[in-house]
Design a protein around this motif. Structure first.
Motif, PDB file in Angstrom:
ATOM      1  N   GLY A 150       0.807  -1.213   0.000  1.00 19.34           N
ATOM      2  CA  GLY A 150       0.000   0.000   0.000  1.00 19.34           C
ATOM      3  C   GLY A 150       0.840   1.263   0.000  1.00 19.34           C
ATOM      4  O   GLY A 150       1.795   1.392  -0.763  1.00 19.34           O
ATOM      5  N   SER A 151       0.487   2.199   0.905  1.00 16.32           N
ATOM      6  CA  SER A 151       1.187   3.489   1.002  1.00 16.32           C
ATOM      7  C   SER A 151       2.262   3.486   2.072  1.00 16.32           C
ATOM      8  O   SER A 151       2.808   4.542   2.409  1.00 16.32           O
ATOM      9  CB  SER A 151       0.178   4.615   1.297  1.00 16.32           C
ATOM     10  N   TRP A 152       2.577   2.322   2.613  1.00 17.80           N
ATOM     11  CA  TRP A 152       3.653   2.197   3.602  1.00 17.80           C
ATOM     12  C   TRP A 152       4.985   2.588   2.951  1.00 17.80           C
ATOM     13  O   TRP A 152       5.169   2.329   1.762  1.00 17.80           O
ATOM     14  CB  TRP A 152       3.705   0.745   4.100  1.00 17.80           C
ATOM     15  N   PRO A 153       5.927   3.225   3.631  1.00 19.81           N
ATOM     16  CA  PRO A 153       5.948   3.517   5.073  1.00 19.81           C
ATOM     17  C   PRO A 153       5.332   4.861   5.446  1.00 19.81           C
ATOM     18  O   PRO A 153       5.329   5.215   6.617  1.00 19.81           O
ATOM     19  CB  PRO A 153       7.436   3.508   5.377  1.00 19.81           C
ATOM     20  N   GLN A 154       4.835   5.632   4.473  1.00 16.78           N
ATOM     21  CA  GLN A 154       4.204   6.912   4.802  1.00 16.78           C
ATOM     22  C   GLN A 154       2.925   6.700   5.615  1.00 16.78           C
ATOM     23  O   GLN A 154       2.593   7.484   6.502  1.00 16.78           O
ATOM     24  CB  GLN A 154       3.885   7.693   3.530  1.00 16.78           C
ATOM     25  N   GLN A 155       2.217   5.608   5.288  1.00 17.14           N
ATOM     26  CA  GLN A 155       0.998   5.256   6.006  1.00 17.14           C
ATOM     27  C   GLN A 155       1.160   3.859   6.605  1.00 17.14           C
ATOM     28  O   GLN A 155       1.920   3.038   6.091  1.00 17.14           O
ATOM     29  CB  GLN A 155      -0.207   5.272   5.056  1.00 17.14           C
ATOM     30  N   PRO A 156       0.446   3.560   7.701  1.00 14.42           N
ATOM     31  CA  PRO A 156       0.570   2.229   8.324  1.00 14.42           C
ATOM     32  C   PRO A 156       0.108   1.120   7.394  1.00 14.42           C
ATOM     33  O   PRO A 156      -0.702   1.334   6.492  1.00 14.42           O
ATOM     34  CB  PRO A 156      -0.352   2.345   9.559  1.00 14.42           C
ATOM     35  N   LEU A 157       0.636  -0.068   7.629  1.00 10.12           N
ATOM     36  CA  LEU A 157       0.180  -1.246   6.904  1.00 10.12           C
ATOM     37  C   LEU A 157      -1.256  -1.558   7.309  1.00 10.12           C
ATOM     38  O   LEU A 157      -1.638  -1.366   8.468  1.00 10.12           O
ATOM     39  CB  LEU A 157       1.083  -2.447   7.221  1.00 10.12           C
ATOM     40  N   ASP A 158      -2.044  -2.078   6.371  1.00 10.55           N
ATOM     41  CA  ASP A 158      -3.422  -2.452   6.700  1.00 10.55           C
ATOM     42  C   ASP A 158      -3.689  -3.870   6.234  1.00 10.55           C
ATOM     43  O   ASP A 158      -2.800  -4.562   5.717  1.00 10.55           O
ATOM     44  CB  ASP A 158      -4.420  -1.459   6.093  1.00 10.55           C
ATOM     45  N   GLU A 159      -4.934  -4.317   6.395  1.00 16.68           N
ATOM     46  CA  GLU A 159      -5.261  -5.719   6.109  1.00 16.68           C
ATOM     47  C   GLU A 159      -5.178  -6.065   4.632  1.00 16.68           C
ATOM     48  O   GLU A 159      -5.145  -7.247   4.271  1.00 16.68           O
ATOM     49  CB  GLU A 159      -6.663  -6.018   6.634  1.00 16.68           C
ATOM     50  N   ALA A 160      -5.120  -5.064   3.749  1.00 13.00           N
ATOM     51  CA  ALA A 160      -4.993  -5.330   2.313  1.00 13.00           C
ATOM     52  C   ALA A 160      -3.543  -5.584   1.910  1.00 13.00           C
ATOM     53  O   ALA A 160      -3.272  -6.002   0.785  1.00 13.00           O
ATOM     54  CB  ALA A 160      -5.566  -4.168   1.506  1.00 13.00           C
ATOM     55  N   CYS A 161      -2.613  -5.325   2.826  1.00 16.59           N
ATOM     56  CA  CYS A 161      -1.180  -5.499   2.529  1.00 16.59           C
ATOM     57  C   CYS A 161      -0.745  -6.934   2.812  1.00 16.59           C
ATOM     58  O   CYS A 161      -1.398  -7.673   3.559  1.00 16.59           O
ATOM     59  CB  CYS A 161      -0.353  -4.525   3.371  1.00 16.59           C
ATOM     60  N   ASP A 162       0.382  -7.340   2.227  1.00 19.00           N
ATOM     61  CA  ASP A 162       0.914  -8.682   2.484  1.00 19.00           C
ATOM     62  C   ASP A 162       1.446  -8.819   3.905  1.00 19.00           C
ATOM     63  O   ASP A 162       1.421  -9.909   4.480  1.00 19.00           O
ATOM     64  CB  ASP A 162       2.037  -9.000   1.486  1.00 19.00           C
ATOM     65  N   LEU A 163       1.944  -7.730   4.464  1.00 24.18           N
ATOM     66  CA  LEU A 163       2.486  -7.752   5.808  1.00 24.18           C
ATOM     67  C   LEU A 163       1.557  -7.056   6.788  1.00 24.18           C
ATOM     68  O   LEU A 163       0.962  -6.017   6.470  1.00 24.18           O
ATOM     69  CB  LEU A 163       3.860  -7.068   5.854  1.00 24.18           C
ATOM     70  N   ARG A 164       1.460  -7.612   7.983  1.00 25.39           N
ATOM     71  CA  ARG A 164       0.727  -6.957   9.064  1.00 25.39           C
ATOM     72  C   ARG A 164       1.628  -5.985   9.807  1.00 25.39           C
ATOM     73  O   ARG A 164       1.194  -4.941  10.271  1.00 25.39           O
ATOM     74  CB  ARG A 164       0.183  -8.007  10.030  1.00 25.39           C
TER      75      ARG A 164
END
Length: 364
Positions: A150-164
């Protein structure tokens, strides 16, 4: 479809294309185009430190009788200053210079101080797993090449990302890459090994200078040829820089040593999250360096049994399977304690388990 969902869908599609099986283990023929100015500036820094240390030895030991107490004390001080200079060069330059520091720290073996003076071992051994590393935002583009973040590392990881979750600080850093502990969406802990962003260009620049120097040495030394060494080193480094090859080698080693389980363990590779510059494997807890007998004993292990396990395993790899692990330094070879036959009897020594982490370079 929302904009963020569309971005993640496109990201996953790009990931599938990048990890197509046909290109999975493709070895790059060459490194990127070298920057000769970069290579020359890096080599000049090293040469200046070398000349400074050479002068230090000559000046400090002048007029001292060899083997005298004063001579030995002055020599030891020179070794300490030289080791610190070498460490500073490796810390500043990274890449091949850290690789050289690891080599010096590991070559001592049974030669004692007759081979590599102890101060050099003490100063340089930290580079086996604690070399200078990059910030997480500097390596994030490489991680996004093979993972949906997603928008990591600017934004937190979320459930749509491969990593929690992924730790911002690495647990280990070596000559080519750094390792972060992460957690998948299913809760599994993994080790994420990510290559340093500018490493390949730096190495290409260093090797360009080495080839020039090698040609000059051959011309000036009446045919004394060191080019074979430069070319062999470069060829092996190109292979080691391809983490797809490391994944394949690790899987092959795991297959060949499967009959030794649970005494020997090779972490499982997670191919779907990996690429040529990112390698994701299962995370192993409780690791102890094979070179730390005090920690091994504190974990309830017999040091002699640990030594025999390491020797027997590597002997089997060499003499039975015909494969030589070419980088078995203390940052790649670990031990941990497991219960002996699942019994918890008072005073029972626990069994050692050999964990082989790095499979970037083998000789078959």
């Amino acid at each position: 479809m929302s904009s963020s969902a569309h971005d993640l869908t496109s990201e996953r599609a790009a990931k599938v294309r990048r990890l197509a099986p046909a290109a999975e283990d493709e070895v790059p023929a060459t490194l990127p185009a070298p920057d000769l100015m970069l290579g020359m500036s890096r080599s000049m820094v090293t040469m200046m430190q070398f000349n400074e240390q050479k002068q230090d030895y000559m000046t400090s030991l002048a007029n001292l009788e060899e083997h005298s107490t004063d001579y030995k004390a002055a020599l030891h001080c020179c070794h300490c200053r030289g080791a610190e200079r070498c460490a500073n060069v490796a810390r500043l330059q990274g890449g091949l210079y850290v690789k050289a520091a690891q080599f010096l720290a590991s070559i001592r073996g049974g030669t004692g101080d007759r081979g590599i003076p102890k101060p050099y071992i003490d100063f340089l051994s930290t580079f086996t797993d604690n070399a200078p590393h990059k910030r997480i935002d500097e390596v994030s583009p490489l991680l996004k090449e093979c993972m949906c973040l997603g928008s990591w590392p600017q934004q937190p990881l979320d459930e749509a990302c491969d990593l929690r979750h992924i730790a911002s600080e690495p647990i280990a850093s070596g000559s080519l890459a750094q390792v972060h502990v992460a957690e998948l969406q299913d809760g599994s802990k993994v080790a994420v090994k990510v290559q340093y962003p500018n490493l390949q260009t730096e190495m290409a620049s260093d090797f360009a200078v080495f080839r020039t120097m090698g040609a000059q040495i051959k011309q000036m030394a009446a045919g004394y040829d060191v080019m074979w060494l430069v070319e062999d080193f470069e060829r092996n480094m190109i292979r080691e820089l391809n983490f797809c090859l490391e994944a394949t080698s690790g899987e092959e080693t795991a297959r060949q040593l499967a009959h030794l389980a649970p005494s020997v363990h090779v972490p499982k590779v997670l191919r779907r999250f990996s690429s040529s510059r990112v390698l994701v494997t299962e995370y192993c807890e409780g690791l102890i360096k094979a070179t730390d007998p005090v920690a091994l004993q504190a974990a309830g292990l017999d040091v002699q049994e640990c030594a025999e396990l390491v020797c027997n395993t590597f002997a089997e790899m060499i003499f039975f399977h015909g494969r030589v692990h070419a980088d078995p330094h203390a940052g790649n070879i670990y031990l941990r304690a497991i219960d002996a036959n699942d019994r918890h009897e008072p005073g029972l020594l626990r069994r050692p388990q050999l964990v082989i982490l790095d499979h970037g370079l083998y000789h078959d």
